[in-house]
Design a protein around this motif. Structure first.
Motif: not given
Length: 738
Positions: A571, A575, A581, A584
């Motif tokens: 993650y 991001v 991002s 995410g």
């Protein structure tokens, strides 16, 4: 030096220039009158009119006035450019701007027509139109009454009229709700009509010349804006909106002039256009359709379809006729263009009329094909069945591969039934590969979307995609997303090719198919390596496919959770990108508290990486890792409350309401098995103070809501932790007392 040799002979003198012979003026008694033959009786002498300058039919603007409005244009343009950056709700700048605009409007009084036809001042009027209130707009429209037949055909004034009709929808929307401005009483000028009535009067003024305005190069776009004002439901069609705009050349020029919007900072309330227009405007639109029917015959109506100026206006007239439910009338405009097909379907729905060369021309003409798209979308159901059987069925491979006709076929796919869609998929079975090679995916996309709406023929669509991209084996199915996203077959696949918008749209349509027909795309997505998935999530085109996976109602919830867990451990890489991002954030918004905790705990080791990332630090604000590591129960409660407030915002409960909730009572009676003595001591003291200050009954619930709304995310988290402290303090206090 030797002397020059001169030729012998006399030097020629220059000949005198020819002069016309001078004639003496003839005397009146020498003039013999010539008898003129009598004029035919059918010749009627016309009235003598003064010569009108077509460039300035109402006269030129004074030089000083033009210089003043140039300064007005500079000032308003500067305010429009900085309106978005400045804060809203400041009264002093608004008051200053109102005084400035009021002075400009006062100077404009009596010169509206001259300013509208001036090449420089017409754009200033367009800017000022957006900053006019309802009363001033009514005055401005009223000042041009009696001259609209000239203004709409003028090169510059036509754009002023178009802008005026565009912003008039906001005032008419407020008038329909009964929101009327205060009108100053004046017995000299009489009563000012509402803008709704003024627009009706403008339509009455244009009725005698309406048929000629349809073919006028400057008036046609004004007529389209007026039709959108009379029939707001036409805005639902994207093609209609595009045709109502200016030409490409005019739009490019206008884009250089800066934004056109109000110069005032306050939020515009009630700016949405009314979806159901007043009855007066509906009757005006119907009258325009009747005028064109009465003044043009069938051949003249069909001739408008191929005209680059008149075809977009005729397209809107056909849409307005369909909205008025007038297409099935005798000799309607749509029946004329369809060469009597509607009348034939009304008399005998099973009849098959002969194929018309005119409609075949419309199908393949770059200009008139847009008109046929409107006809296919809005013609009656029996007429569409005959149109499909006569002009589409049996010719689908050729039409689907045609550079122009494929758009009409894609529009027709949006209306077919299950039987017609099945027959079309069978007929196009061996043509999908050629269609994909030419990057004309509109027909396949429309067929998939129609199958998703009908909830049938899903297997046919899956077979069509497999045949189009030459995918048969399980190994090839794993590369389905990669091939479709690049619009390449499996045999000619090249990973270096760029993602295509058409491929992303196809994948989104496939994800909306019912289960299990969307499984090939889902399985191919899950089978992608992490590197390819991250590259897809960071791409502005590929990321839309991932959004569709989370948004689609036909994708199982289990698959969506599996997709969110797919990025666990990566993650921070997801991001750390402008587009990633956003992906995410979508995954975080979809997740429940359990998934959010797994995501957050996987990023504890990457906390410093997120803090140093330009985009990742915004994602880290939602995580609140500090609270998760020290008080995980409070973190879970906070995330649950946030999810509930996002789903349905509710007011903050009072202290009595909190005590009435059974879950809250159980939390208050909860006993901790153990804890540090110092923490218990200070926890009890802080709990009493916070209870008295933060949860006292003297604080109103509304003020709490406003306070929380004004705080940023970080402070809201702290306040949430403080609000949770009283229950802990009370528990610790009881334990100590016991």
């Amino acid at each position: 030096m030797p002397k020059e040799h001169r030729k012998r002979g006399k030097k020629k003198k220059p000949e005198p220039e020819w002069q016309p012979p001078v004639q003496e003026p003839r005397r009146e008694q020498d003039i013999v009158p010539v008898e003129q033959p009598p004029a035919p009786t059918w010749i009627v002498p016309g009235e003598k009119k003064d010569d009108i300058n077509p460039e300035a039919p109402f006269g030129y603007v004074d030089v000083d006035v033009k210089a003043y409005f140039r300064t007005v244009d500079v000032q308003i343009r500067d305010w429009q450019d900085t309106a978005a950056d400045s804060g809203a709700g400041d009264d002093e700048p608004n008051e200053e701007r109102r005084m400035f605009v009021l002075a400009a409007l006062t100077e404009m009084g009596g010169k509206e027509k001259q300013l509208a036809t001036d090449p420089d001042c017409s754009l200033v009027l367009e800017r000022m139109t957006y900053s006019m209130d309802d009363f001033v707009r009514r005055v401005f429209v009223d000042s041009l009454m009696g001259s609209y037949d000239v203004l709409v055909k003028h090169r510059f004034a036509s754009h002023v009229c178009q802008t005026l009709f565009t912003v008039a929808s906001r005032t008419i929307s407020r008038e329909k709700r009964g929101v009327l401005p205060t009108v100053p009483e004046s017995s000299e000028k009489g009563e000012l009509r509402t803008l709704t009535q003024l627009i009706v009067d403008v339509c009455e003024e244009l009725v005698p010349v309406f048929a000629s305005l349809v073919m006028d190069p400057f008036a046609s776009h004004v007529i389209r804006a007026l039709l959108l004002l009379l029939s707001p439901s036409l805005v639902t069609s994207q093609e209609t909106v595009r045709n109502a705009m200016r030409s490409k050349k005019s739009a490019a020029w206008k884009a250089k002039q800066g934004p056109l919007k109000s110069v005032f900072k306050e939020a515009e309330e009630g700016e949405s256009t009314v979806k159901s227009p007043p009855e007066e405007l509906t009757r005006a639109a119907r009258k325009f359709v009747d005028v064109v029917r009465g003044e043009l015959d069938g051949n003249e109506t069909r001739a408008l379809a191929a005209d680059k100026v008149a075809s977009p206006t005729l397209q809107m007239l056909l849409a307005a006729e369909a909205d008025q439910q007038m297409t099935e009338d005798v000799d309607s405009l749509m029946d004329r263009v369809l060469v009597g097909l509607i009348a034939s379907s009304r008399d005998d729905p099973t009849a098959t009329p002969p194929m018309s060369d005119y409609l075949n021309t419309l199908l393949r003409d770059p200009t008139s094909s847009h008109l046929l798209e409107t006809i296919v979308s809005r013609c009656p159901g029996p007429a569409f069945s005959i149109l499909w059987a006569t002009y589409f069925k049996g010719n689908l491979p050729r039409i689907a591969s045609h550079p122009v006709a494929n758009f009409v076929l894609a529009k027709a796919m949006e209306r077919v039934d299950v039987t017609q869609l099945t027959e079309a998929a069978t007929e196009l079975q061996h043509a999908w590969g050629k269609i994909i090679q030419t990057s004309r995916t509109g027909v396949l996309r429309a067929a998939i979307d129609r199958a998703a709406i009908l909830k049938g023929c899903g297997a046919k669509m899956t077979e069509a995609v497999a045949a189009a991209f030459e995918i048969n084996t399980p190994e090839e199915r794993n590369r389905l997303v990669a091939c479709v996203l690049r619009l390449q077959s499996f045999q000619g696949f090249k990973a270096t090719e760029e993602f295509k918008v058409q491929g992303a749209v196809l994948l989104q349509s496939l994800l909306r198919l019912s289960e299990p027909h969307n499984q090939p795309v889902i399985e191919s997505l899950i089978a992608l390596p992490m590197e390819e998935m991250l590259a897809m999530a960071h791409h502005p085109i590929g990321s839309r496919v991932l959004d569709a996976l989370l948004d689609s109602a036909t994708v199982p919830l289990k698959i969506k959770r599996q997709f969110v867990l797919f990025f666990i451990g990566s993650y921070h890489l997801l991001v750390d990108d402008r587009i990633g991002s956003r992906v995410g954030d979508r995954c975080w918004a979809f997740s429940d508290t359990y998934l959010k905790e797994k995501i957050a705990r996987s990023l504890i080791s990457q906390e410093q990486f997120l803090a140093g990332s330009y985009y990742g630090k915004f994602f880290a604000r939602n995580l609140n890792l500090y609270l998760l590591q020290r008080r995980p129960d409070e973190w879970r409660t906070m995330q649950t409350d946030r999810s509930r407030s996002t789903a349905k915002p509710v007011a903050a409960p009072t202290s009595q309401a909190v005590e009435a909730i059974p879950g809250k009572e159980r939390k208050k009676r909860k006993r901790d098995a153990g804890g540090d003595e110092i923490e218990e001591l200070f926890g009890a003291t802080m709990g009493k103070k916070v209870k008295k200050a933060a949860l006292g009954e003297t604080v109103e619930p509304e003020s709490k809501v406003l306070l929380e709304a004004s705080l940023d995310t970080g402070l809201a988290d702290v306040m949430g932790a403080i609000r949770a402290a009283p229950s802990e303090g009370k528990t610790h206090g009881k334990r100590k007392g016991g």
